[in-house]
Design a protein around this motif. Structure first.
Motif, PDB file in Angstrom:
ATOM      1  N   HIS A  97     -51.276   4.818  -4.686  1.00 33.34           N
ATOM      2  CA  HIS A  97     -52.019   5.963  -3.940  1.00 33.34           C
ATOM      3  C   HIS A  97     -51.373   7.350  -4.192  1.00 33.34           C
ATOM      4  O   HIS A  97     -52.040   8.188  -5.022  1.00 33.34           O
ATOM      5  N   VAL A  98     -50.074   7.479  -4.175  1.00 32.64           N
ATOM      6  CA  VAL A  98     -49.198   8.897  -4.413  1.00 32.64           C
ATOM      7  C   VAL A  98     -49.121   8.697  -6.160  1.00 32.64           C
ATOM      8  O   VAL A  98     -49.346  10.286  -6.598  1.00 32.64           O
ATOM      9  N   GLY A  99     -49.036   7.600  -6.797  1.00 32.66           N
ATOM     10  CA  GLY A  99     -48.653   7.651  -7.653  1.00 32.66           C
ATOM     11  C   GLY A  99     -50.474   8.219  -8.856  1.00 32.66           C
ATOM     12  O   GLY A  99     -50.083   8.826  -9.906  1.00 32.66           O
ATOM     13  N   ILE A 100     -51.782   7.447  -7.980  1.00 29.20           N
ATOM     14  CA  ILE A 100     -52.436   8.416  -8.779  1.00 29.20           C
ATOM     15  C   ILE A 100     -53.171   9.701  -8.811  1.00 29.20           C
ATOM     16  O   ILE A 100     -53.044  10.423  -9.778  1.00 29.20           O
TER      17      ILE A 100
ATOM     18  N   TRP B 101     -53.979   6.286 -35.251  1.00 28.94           N
ATOM     19  CA  TRP B 101     -53.751   5.983 -33.809  1.00 28.94           C
ATOM     20  C   TRP B 101     -54.940   5.631 -33.001  1.00 28.94           C
ATOM     21  O   TRP B 101     -55.720   6.739 -32.951  1.00 28.94           O
ATOM     22  N   VAL B 102     -54.820   4.923 -31.552  1.00 26.29           N
ATOM     23  CA  VAL B 102     -55.869   4.711 -30.293  1.00 26.29           C
ATOM     24  C   VAL B 102     -55.240   4.224 -29.395  1.00 26.29           C
ATOM     25  O   VAL B 102     -54.104   3.502 -29.433  1.00 26.29           O
ATOM     26  N   PRO B 103     -55.750   5.532 -28.849  1.00 29.72           N
ATOM     27  CA  PRO B 103     -55.200   5.051 -27.687  1.00 29.72           C
ATOM     28  C   PRO B 103     -54.764   4.288 -26.527  1.00 29.72           C
ATOM     29  O   PRO B 103     -55.500   3.198 -26.665  1.00 29.72           O
ATOM     30  N   LYS B 104     -53.056   3.522 -25.967  1.00 27.72           N
ATOM     31  CA  LYS B 104     -53.559   2.683 -25.392  1.00 27.72           C
ATOM     32  C   LYS B 104     -53.787   2.848 -24.028  1.00 27.72           C
ATOM     33  O   LYS B 104     -53.658   1.150 -23.619  1.00 27.72           O
ATOM     34  N   GLY B 105     -53.330   3.457 -23.553  1.00 24.18           N
ATOM     35  CA  GLY B 105     -53.774   3.609 -22.265  1.00 24.18           C
ATOM     36  C   GLY B 105     -55.578   3.307 -21.985  1.00 24.18           C
ATOM     37  O   GLY B 105     -55.879   3.773 -22.518  1.00 24.18           O
ATOM     38  N   TRP B 106     -55.667   3.343 -20.199  1.00 22.49           N
ATOM     39  CA  TRP B 106     -56.560   3.616 -19.821  1.00 22.49           C
ATOM     40  C   TRP B 106     -56.433   4.118 -18.566  1.00 22.49           C
ATOM     41  O   TRP B 106     -55.210   3.336 -18.321  1.00 22.49           O
ATOM     42  N   ALA B 107     -57.704   3.990 -17.169  1.00 18.77           N
ATOM     43  CA  ALA B 107     -57.545   3.783 -16.230  1.00 18.77           C
ATOM     44  C   ALA B 107     -58.574   3.065 -15.238  1.00 18.77           C
ATOM     45  O   ALA B 107     -60.127   2.689 -15.967  1.00 18.77           O
TER      46      ALA B 107
ATOM     47  N   THR C 297     -50.112  -1.374 -15.219  1.00 14.81           N
ATOM     48  CA  THR C 297     -48.721  -1.069 -15.209  1.00 14.81           C
ATOM     49  C   THR C 297     -48.690   0.281 -14.214  1.00 14.81           C
ATOM     50  O   THR C 297     -49.668   0.521 -14.164  1.00 14.81           O
ATOM     51  N   PRO C 298     -47.532   1.161 -14.135  1.00 14.10           N
ATOM     52  CA  PRO C 298     -47.496   2.100 -13.475  1.00 14.10           C
ATOM     53  C   PRO C 298     -48.093   3.359 -14.168  1.00 14.10           C
ATOM     54  O   PRO C 298     -48.498   4.336 -13.413  1.00 14.10           O
ATOM     55  N   HIS C 299     -48.202   2.781 -15.229  1.00 12.80           N
ATOM     56  CA  HIS C 299     -48.367   4.438 -16.409  1.00 12.80           C
ATOM     57  C   HIS C 299     -49.940   4.106 -16.702  1.00 12.80           C
ATOM     58  O   HIS C 299     -50.756   5.410 -16.084  1.00 12.80           O
ATOM     59  N   THR C 300     -51.013   3.247 -16.140  1.00 10.88           N
ATOM     60  CA  THR C 300     -51.909   3.375 -15.781  1.00 10.88           C
ATOM     61  C   THR C 300     -52.599   4.129 -14.407  1.00 10.88           C
ATOM     62  O   THR C 300     -53.570   4.525 -14.709  1.00 10.88           O
ATOM     63  N   LEU C 301     -51.403   4.170 -13.510  1.00 10.44           N
ATOM     64  CA  LEU C 301     -51.621   5.134 -12.149  1.00 10.44           C
ATOM     65  C   LEU C 301     -51.878   6.643 -12.919  1.00 10.44           C
ATOM     66  O   LEU C 301     -52.369   7.194 -12.563  1.00 10.44           O
ATOM     67  N   ARG C 302     -50.806   7.070 -13.712  1.00  8.27           N
ATOM     68  CA  ARG C 302     -50.770   8.299 -14.540  1.00  8.27           C
ATOM     69  C   ARG C 302     -51.611   8.215 -15.318  1.00  8.27           C
ATOM     70  O   ARG C 302     -52.308   9.348 -15.253  1.00  8.27           O
ATOM     71  N   HIS C 303     -52.748   7.444 -15.863  1.00  7.90           N
ATOM     72  CA  HIS C 303     -53.263   7.939 -16.346  1.00  7.90           C
ATOM     73  C   HIS C 303     -55.113   8.036 -15.688  1.00  7.90           C
ATOM     74  O   HIS C 303     -56.215   8.737 -16.015  1.00  7.90           O
ATOM     75  N   THR C 304     -54.984   7.656 -14.899  1.00 10.84           N
ATOM     76  CA  THR C 304     -55.513   7.373 -13.622  1.00 10.84           C
ATOM     77  C   THR C 304     -55.990   8.697 -12.780  1.00 10.84           C
ATOM     78  O   THR C 304     -56.922   9.408 -12.737  1.00 10.84           O
TER      79      THR C 304
END
Length: 395
Positions: free
Chosen positions: A203-206, A158-164, A334-341
Protein backbone atom coordinates in the motif's frame (compact mmCIF):
# COMPACT_ATOMS: atom_id res chain seq x y z
CA UNK A 1 15.91 -6.81 -31.36
CA UNK A 2 18.78 -8.38 -29.44
CA UNK A 3 21.87 -6.47 -28.42
CA UNK A 4 25.22 -7.82 -29.54
CA UNK A 5 27.20 -9.27 -26.67
CA UNK A 6 30.21 -7.09 -25.99
CA UNK A 7 32.35 -9.95 -24.68
CA UNK A 8 34.54 -11.35 -27.42
CA UNK A 9 34.13 -8.35 -29.74
CA UNK A 10 36.68 -5.70 -30.65
CA UNK A 11 35.11 -3.40 -28.07
CA UNK A 12 35.56 -5.52 -24.98
CA UNK A 13 37.94 -7.54 -22.87
CA UNK A 14 37.33 -10.18 -20.18
CA UNK A 15 36.64 -8.81 -16.73
CA UNK A 16 39.49 -8.68 -14.31
CA UNK A 17 42.01 -7.18 -16.75
CA UNK A 18 43.88 -4.15 -15.49
CA UNK A 19 44.34 -2.55 -18.91
CA UNK A 20 41.57 -0.45 -20.53
CA UNK A 21 38.76 -2.13 -22.38
CA UNK A 22 39.78 -2.58 -26.01
CA UNK A 23 38.21 0.10 -28.16
CA UNK A 24 38.02 2.53 -25.24
CA UNK A 25 41.81 2.89 -24.94
CA UNK A 26 42.45 6.52 -24.00
CA UNK A 27 46.03 6.59 -25.38
CA UNK A 28 44.84 7.54 -28.90
CA UNK A 29 48.16 6.09 -30.09
CA UNK A 30 47.27 6.67 -33.75
CA UNK A 31 47.72 10.43 -33.14
CA UNK A 32 51.04 12.19 -32.61
CA UNK A 33 52.50 15.48 -31.46
CA UNK A 34 50.20 18.47 -31.16
CA UNK A 35 47.21 16.50 -32.44
CA UNK A 36 47.58 13.96 -29.64
CA UNK A 37 47.92 16.68 -26.99
CA UNK A 38 44.86 18.61 -28.20
CA UNK A 39 42.74 15.46 -28.59
CA UNK A 40 43.66 14.03 -25.18
CA UNK A 41 43.00 17.33 -23.44
CA UNK A 42 39.71 17.83 -25.27
CA UNK A 43 38.43 14.41 -24.20
CA UNK A 44 39.77 14.87 -20.67
CA UNK A 45 38.15 18.32 -20.29
CA UNK A 46 34.80 17.04 -21.60
CA UNK A 47 34.89 14.17 -19.11
CA UNK A 48 35.57 16.68 -16.30
CA UNK A 49 32.67 18.82 -17.55
CA UNK A 50 30.35 15.83 -17.35
CA UNK A 51 31.39 15.15 -13.77
CA UNK A 52 31.64 18.60 -12.26
CA UNK A 53 29.29 20.80 -14.28
CA UNK A 54 26.64 18.48 -15.64
CA UNK A 55 26.60 16.43 -12.44
CA UNK A 56 26.82 12.96 -13.99
CA UNK A 57 27.81 10.12 -11.71
CA UNK A 58 31.34 8.78 -12.24
CA UNK A 59 30.07 5.57 -13.84
CA UNK A 60 27.86 7.44 -16.32
CA UNK A 61 30.60 9.93 -17.19
CA UNK A 62 33.06 7.09 -17.77
CA UNK A 63 30.56 5.29 -20.03
CA UNK A 64 30.13 8.44 -22.13
CA UNK A 65 33.88 8.94 -22.40
CA UNK A 66 34.49 5.27 -23.30
CA UNK A 67 31.81 5.39 -26.00
CA UNK A 68 33.51 8.41 -27.54
CA UNK A 69 36.90 6.68 -27.41
CA UNK A 70 35.42 3.63 -29.17
CA UNK A 71 34.35 5.82 -32.06
CA UNK A 72 37.72 7.62 -32.22
CA UNK A 73 39.72 4.38 -32.07
CA UNK A 74 37.56 2.89 -34.81
CA UNK A 75 37.73 5.97 -37.06
CA UNK A 76 41.41 6.65 -36.19
CA UNK A 77 41.00 10.39 -36.58
CA UNK A 78 41.19 13.35 -34.23
CA UNK A 79 37.87 14.36 -32.60
CA UNK A 80 37.55 17.49 -34.76
CA UNK A 81 37.94 15.37 -37.90
CA UNK A 82 34.96 13.12 -37.14
CA UNK A 83 32.40 12.89 -39.96
CA UNK A 84 28.93 11.37 -40.29
CA UNK A 85 30.40 8.48 -42.28
CA UNK A 86 32.52 7.50 -39.29
CA UNK A 87 29.37 6.98 -37.22
CA UNK A 88 27.74 4.92 -39.96
CA UNK A 89 30.80 2.74 -40.44
CA UNK A 90 31.12 2.19 -36.69
CA UNK A 91 27.57 0.88 -36.46
CA UNK A 92 28.16 -1.29 -39.52
CA UNK A 93 31.18 -2.81 -37.78
CA UNK A 94 28.99 -3.81 -34.84
CA UNK A 95 26.66 -5.94 -36.97
CA UNK A 96 26.88 -9.62 -36.07
CA UNK A 97 28.63 -11.21 -39.04
CA UNK A 98 26.98 -14.59 -38.49
CA UNK A 99 23.37 -13.53 -37.97
CA UNK A 100 23.29 -10.06 -39.52
CA UNK A 101 21.78 -8.79 -36.27
CA UNK A 102 22.28 -5.05 -35.69
CA UNK A 103 22.61 -3.26 -32.38
CA UNK A 104 19.36 -2.67 -30.52
CA UNK A 105 17.93 0.86 -30.85
CA UNK A 106 18.42 1.45 -27.14
CA UNK A 107 22.13 0.63 -27.49
CA UNK A 108 22.44 2.91 -30.52
CA UNK A 109 20.74 5.60 -28.44
CA UNK A 110 23.32 5.21 -25.68
CA UNK A 111 26.18 5.71 -28.14
CA UNK A 112 24.51 8.66 -29.86
CA UNK A 113 23.74 10.37 -26.55
CA UNK A 114 27.43 10.29 -25.63
CA UNK A 115 28.61 11.42 -29.05
CA UNK A 116 26.04 14.20 -29.30
CA UNK A 117 27.06 15.43 -25.86
CA UNK A 118 30.71 15.63 -26.90
CA UNK A 119 29.72 17.19 -30.21
CA UNK A 120 27.88 20.00 -28.41
CA UNK A 121 30.86 20.53 -26.11
CA UNK A 122 33.40 20.65 -28.96
CA UNK A 123 31.31 22.93 -31.22
CA UNK A 124 31.30 25.90 -28.87
CA UNK A 125 32.69 28.99 -30.61
CA UNK A 126 35.92 29.30 -28.61
CA UNK A 127 36.90 25.66 -29.18
CA UNK A 128 35.99 25.74 -32.86
CA UNK A 129 38.11 28.89 -33.36
CA UNK A 130 41.12 27.42 -31.52
CA UNK A 131 40.97 24.15 -33.48
CA UNK A 132 40.64 26.00 -36.80
CA UNK A 133 43.56 28.27 -35.89
CA UNK A 134 45.81 25.33 -35.01
CA UNK A 135 44.81 22.68 -37.58
CA UNK A 136 42.96 24.65 -40.27
CA UNK A 137 39.99 22.32 -39.78
CA UNK A 138 36.58 23.54 -38.69
CA UNK A 139 34.84 20.71 -36.77
CA UNK A 140 31.31 19.87 -37.87
CA UNK A 141 28.37 17.94 -36.44
CA UNK A 142 28.89 14.22 -36.98
CA UNK A 143 25.76 12.91 -35.21
CA UNK A 144 22.30 13.78 -36.53
CA UNK A 145 18.88 12.22 -37.08
CA UNK A 146 20.05 10.47 -40.24
CA UNK A 147 22.83 8.35 -38.76
CA UNK A 148 20.84 7.66 -35.59
CA UNK A 149 17.64 6.77 -37.46
CA UNK A 150 17.27 3.50 -35.51
CA UNK A 151 16.68 5.52 -32.36
CA UNK A 152 14.05 7.67 -34.06
CA UNK A 153 12.20 4.62 -35.38
CA UNK A 154 12.43 2.98 -31.97
CA UNK A 155 10.77 6.00 -30.34
CA UNK A 156 8.02 6.16 -32.96
CA UNK A 157 7.14 2.50 -32.47
CA UNK A 158 7.58 2.49 -28.71
CA UNK A 159 4.62 1.23 -26.70
CA UNK A 160 4.57 1.59 -22.89
CA UNK A 161 4.89 -1.79 -21.17
CA UNK A 162 3.66 -0.57 -17.81
CA UNK A 163 0.14 -0.88 -16.49
CA UNK A 164 -1.79 0.06 -13.37
CA UNK A 165 -3.99 -1.83 -10.94
CA UNK A 166 -7.66 -0.93 -10.76
CA UNK A 167 -9.40 -0.25 -7.45
CA UNK A 168 -11.02 -3.68 -7.60
CA UNK A 169 -7.66 -5.37 -8.20
CA UNK A 170 -6.07 -3.49 -5.31
CA UNK A 171 -8.90 -4.62 -3.04
CA UNK A 172 -8.59 -8.23 -4.26
CA UNK A 173 -4.84 -8.30 -3.60
CA UNK A 174 -5.32 -6.76 -0.16
CA UNK A 175 -7.96 -9.38 0.63
CA UNK A 176 -5.52 -12.11 -0.45
CA UNK A 177 -2.87 -10.62 1.84
CA UNK A 178 -5.40 -10.71 4.69
CA UNK A 179 -6.27 -14.32 3.95
CA UNK A 180 -2.60 -15.37 3.92
CA UNK A 181 -1.99 -13.44 7.15
CA UNK A 182 -4.92 -15.18 8.86
CA UNK A 183 -3.62 -18.57 7.73
CA UNK A 184 -0.11 -17.80 9.00
CA UNK A 185 -1.55 -16.72 12.36
CA UNK A 186 -3.56 -19.94 12.72
CA UNK A 187 -0.51 -22.04 11.91
CA UNK A 188 1.85 -19.93 14.06
CA UNK A 189 4.02 -19.58 10.97
CA UNK A 190 7.25 -17.59 10.84
CA UNK A 191 5.88 -15.92 7.74
CA UNK A 192 3.32 -13.93 9.77
CA UNK A 193 5.42 -10.82 10.46
CA UNK A 194 6.90 -10.66 6.92
CA UNK A 195 3.38 -10.96 5.48
CA UNK A 196 2.14 -8.13 7.70
CA UNK A 197 5.09 -5.99 6.66
CA UNK A 198 4.75 -6.77 2.95
CA UNK A 199 1.05 -5.87 2.97
CA UNK A 200 1.96 -2.42 4.28
CA UNK A 201 4.77 -2.15 1.70
CA UNK A 202 2.21 -2.91 -1.02
CA UNK A 203 0.00 0.00 0.00
CA UNK A 204 2.85 2.43 0.73
CA UNK A 205 4.43 1.65 -2.65
CA UNK A 206 1.18 2.57 -4.39
CA UNK A 207 0.33 5.60 -2.25
CA UNK A 208 3.70 7.32 -2.70
CA UNK A 209 4.44 5.82 -6.16
CA UNK A 210 7.85 4.51 -5.08
CA UNK A 211 10.46 2.60 -6.98
CA UNK A 212 11.39 -0.79 -5.52
CA UNK A 213 14.74 0.47 -4.19
CA UNK A 214 13.06 3.48 -2.62
CA UNK A 215 10.46 1.25 -0.99
CA UNK A 216 12.85 -1.33 0.45
CA UNK A 217 15.31 1.32 1.68
CA UNK A 218 12.66 3.63 3.13
CA UNK A 219 13.51 5.24 6.47
CA UNK A 220 11.26 6.39 9.30
CA UNK A 221 13.20 9.66 9.41
CA UNK A 222 12.17 10.36 5.81
CA UNK A 223 8.68 11.20 7.09
CA UNK A 224 7.85 14.49 8.78
CA UNK A 225 4.83 16.60 9.70
CA UNK A 226 3.31 18.75 6.97
CA UNK A 227 3.16 22.53 7.22
CA UNK A 228 -0.14 22.42 5.35
CA UNK A 229 -2.98 22.93 7.82
CA UNK A 230 -5.14 20.45 5.86
CA UNK A 231 -2.54 17.70 6.39
CA UNK A 232 -1.56 18.32 10.00
CA UNK A 233 -3.95 15.62 11.22
CA UNK A 234 -1.54 13.08 9.69
CA UNK A 235 1.01 14.07 12.33
CA UNK A 236 4.61 12.96 11.73
CA UNK A 237 3.56 10.96 8.66
CA UNK A 238 2.31 14.03 6.75
CA UNK A 239 5.08 14.20 4.13
CA UNK A 240 7.55 11.66 2.75
CA UNK A 241 10.83 13.01 1.36
CA UNK A 242 12.65 10.49 -0.79
CA UNK A 243 15.82 10.51 -2.88
CA UNK A 244 15.83 8.07 -5.77
CA UNK A 245 17.05 7.59 -9.31
CA UNK A 246 19.62 10.16 -10.40
CA UNK A 247 19.84 11.43 -6.81
CA UNK A 248 16.66 13.42 -7.41
CA UNK A 249 14.89 14.32 -4.17
CA UNK A 250 11.20 15.09 -3.83
CA UNK A 251 8.48 15.27 -1.20
CA UNK A 252 5.13 13.51 -1.50
CA UNK A 253 2.22 14.32 0.85
CA UNK A 254 0.10 11.80 2.69
CA UNK A 255 -3.45 11.96 1.34
CA UNK A 256 -5.31 8.82 2.37
CA UNK A 257 -6.45 8.35 6.00
CA UNK A 258 -6.59 4.57 5.53
CA UNK A 259 -2.92 4.42 4.48
CA UNK A 260 -2.04 6.71 7.38
CA UNK A 261 -3.89 4.40 9.77
CA UNK A 262 -2.15 1.36 8.29
CA UNK A 263 1.30 2.95 8.83
CA UNK A 264 0.41 3.93 12.40
CA UNK A 265 -0.73 0.39 13.16
CA UNK A 266 2.32 -1.18 11.50
CA UNK A 267 4.90 0.99 13.28
CA UNK A 268 3.21 0.46 16.66
CA UNK A 269 2.39 -3.25 16.41
CA UNK A 270 4.57 -4.97 13.82
CA UNK A 271 7.77 -3.11 13.06
CA UNK A 272 9.20 -3.28 16.59
CA UNK A 273 8.57 -7.01 16.74
CA UNK A 274 10.58 -7.52 13.54
CA UNK A 275 13.41 -5.36 14.90
CA UNK A 276 13.56 -7.01 18.31
CA UNK A 277 13.29 -10.54 16.94
CA UNK A 278 15.85 -10.10 14.16
CA UNK A 279 18.64 -12.62 13.86
CA UNK A 280 21.78 -10.58 14.46
CA UNK A 281 25.41 -11.57 14.58
CA UNK A 282 27.41 -10.99 17.76
CA UNK A 283 29.47 -8.22 16.17
CA UNK A 284 26.37 -6.44 14.82
CA UNK A 285 26.60 -2.72 15.71
CA UNK A 286 22.99 -1.98 14.72
CA UNK A 287 23.92 -0.18 11.48
CA UNK A 288 23.77 -1.06 7.81
CA UNK A 289 25.43 0.51 4.78
CA UNK A 290 22.94 1.79 2.20
CA UNK A 291 24.30 3.52 -0.90
CA UNK A 292 27.53 4.44 0.85
CA UNK A 293 25.86 5.73 4.01
CA UNK A 294 25.69 4.04 7.39
CA UNK A 295 22.05 3.81 8.48
CA UNK A 296 20.72 2.71 11.85
CA UNK A 297 18.63 -0.46 11.64
CA UNK A 298 16.13 1.20 13.95
CA UNK A 299 15.51 3.82 11.24
CA UNK A 300 14.54 1.30 8.55
CA UNK A 301 10.83 1.50 7.84
CA UNK A 302 10.66 -2.07 6.55
CA UNK A 303 13.49 -4.08 8.14
CA UNK A 304 14.09 -7.67 7.11
CA UNK A 305 14.06 -10.57 9.54
CA UNK A 306 17.86 -10.24 9.77
CA UNK A 307 17.75 -6.53 10.45
CA UNK A 308 18.80 -5.36 7.01
CA UNK A 309 17.06 -4.07 3.93
CA UNK A 310 14.29 -6.26 2.55
CA UNK A 311 15.54 -8.15 -0.49
CA UNK A 312 13.89 -6.62 -3.61
CA UNK A 313 13.64 -10.04 -5.25
CA UNK A 314 11.98 -11.44 -2.13
CA UNK A 315 9.33 -8.73 -2.31
CA UNK A 316 8.89 -9.36 -6.04
CA UNK A 317 8.23 -13.04 -5.36
CA UNK A 318 5.78 -12.17 -2.60
CA UNK A 319 3.82 -9.88 -4.93
CA UNK A 320 3.78 -12.46 -7.70
CA UNK A 321 2.58 -15.16 -5.29
CA UNK A 322 -0.18 -12.99 -3.82
CA UNK A 323 -1.28 -11.85 -7.28
CA UNK A 324 -1.52 -15.45 -8.50
CA UNK A 325 -3.57 -16.48 -5.46
CA UNK A 326 -5.90 -13.50 -5.88
CA UNK A 327 -7.01 -14.88 -9.24
CA UNK A 328 -7.93 -11.44 -10.63
CA UNK A 329 -4.83 -10.54 -12.65
CA UNK A 330 -4.00 -11.65 -16.16
CA UNK A 331 -0.60 -9.96 -16.20
CA UNK A 332 2.45 -10.35 -14.01
CA UNK A 333 2.41 -8.04 -11.01
CA UNK A 334 5.78 -6.43 -10.28
CA UNK A 335 6.83 -3.75 -7.78
CA UNK A 336 7.07 -1.24 -10.63
CA UNK A 337 3.37 -1.78 -11.32
CA UNK A 338 2.77 -0.19 -7.91
CA UNK A 339 4.56 2.96 -9.09
CA UNK A 340 2.44 3.06 -12.25
CA UNK A 341 -0.66 2.62 -10.10
CA UNK A 342 0.38 5.43 -7.78
CA UNK A 343 0.88 7.82 -10.69
CA UNK A 344 -2.46 6.82 -12.21
CA UNK A 345 -4.15 7.74 -8.92
CA UNK A 346 -2.22 11.01 -8.56
CA UNK A 347 -2.84 12.57 -11.98
CA UNK A 348 -6.64 13.06 -11.71
CA UNK A 349 -6.39 13.95 -8.02
CA UNK A 350 -3.82 16.72 -8.47
CA UNK A 351 -2.71 17.62 -12.01
CA UNK A 352 -0.19 16.18 -14.49
CA UNK A 353 2.36 18.81 -13.47
CA UNK A 354 1.98 18.14 -9.74
CA UNK A 355 2.12 14.38 -10.36
CA UNK A 356 5.35 14.93 -12.33
CA UNK A 357 6.80 16.69 -9.27
CA UNK A 358 5.77 13.88 -6.93
CA UNK A 359 7.04 11.22 -9.36
CA UNK A 360 10.33 13.16 -9.63
CA UNK A 361 10.38 12.98 -13.42
CA UNK A 362 12.41 15.41 -15.51
CA UNK A 363 9.87 15.44 -18.35
CA UNK A 364 6.10 15.57 -18.22
CA UNK A 365 5.73 13.01 -21.00
CA UNK A 366 7.52 10.47 -18.80
CA UNK A 367 4.88 10.96 -16.11
CA UNK A 368 2.14 10.52 -18.71
CA UNK A 369 3.58 7.11 -19.65
CA UNK A 370 2.83 6.09 -16.07
CA UNK A 371 -0.78 7.26 -16.32
CA UNK A 372 -3.20 4.48 -17.28
CA UNK A 373 -6.82 5.65 -16.98
CA UNK A 374 -9.64 3.19 -17.58
CA UNK A 375 -11.35 3.76 -20.94
CA UNK A 376 -14.71 4.59 -19.36
CA UNK A 377 -13.43 6.61 -16.45
CA UNK A 378 -10.82 8.80 -18.15
CA UNK A 379 -13.29 11.19 -19.76
CA UNK A 380 -14.99 11.90 -16.44
CA UNK A 381 -11.81 12.71 -14.55
CA UNK A 382 -10.80 16.25 -13.66
CA UNK A 383 -7.85 16.04 -16.08
CA UNK A 384 -8.98 13.87 -18.95
CA UNK A 385 -6.49 12.09 -21.21
CA UNK A 386 -7.09 14.56 -24.04
CA UNK A 387 -6.04 17.46 -21.82
CA UNK A 388 -2.84 15.83 -20.60
CA UNK A 389 -0.87 16.27 -23.78
CA UNK A 390 -1.62 19.99 -24.17
CA UNK A 391 1.34 20.96 -22.00
CA UNK A 392 3.66 18.07 -22.82
CA UNK A 393 7.33 18.99 -22.63
CA UNK A 394 9.90 18.09 -25.23
CA UNK A 395 12.19 15.22 -24.34
Amino acid sequence: MAVLKLSGTLNSEPQGKSHPEAGSDSSLSFLHGTKLAYASNLVRDWHADLLHYQGLKPGSAKLHRDNLLRLLNHARVAPWELQKDHVTRYFESRVNQETGQMLAPATVGTYCAAWRGFQNYMLTAERVNELFSEFNVRPKAFVDDDNSIAVKRHKLNWVPKGWALTDLEIDAIDETFRSEIARAAREHSKSLLPLLRDRVMFHVGIHFALRISELTELRVSSFCASLDADLQHFGKWGVLTVTGKGDVTGSVPMRDPSVHGLIEWYTNSVRQKILLRRKSKTEDDGRREIKGQMVSVSDLMFPSERGGVVCPNGFRKRLADIAMKSGVLRRKLTPHTLRHTGCTLMVPLYSPEIAQKYMRHKHLHTTLYYYHPTPLGAANEVNSAAQLFDDEEED
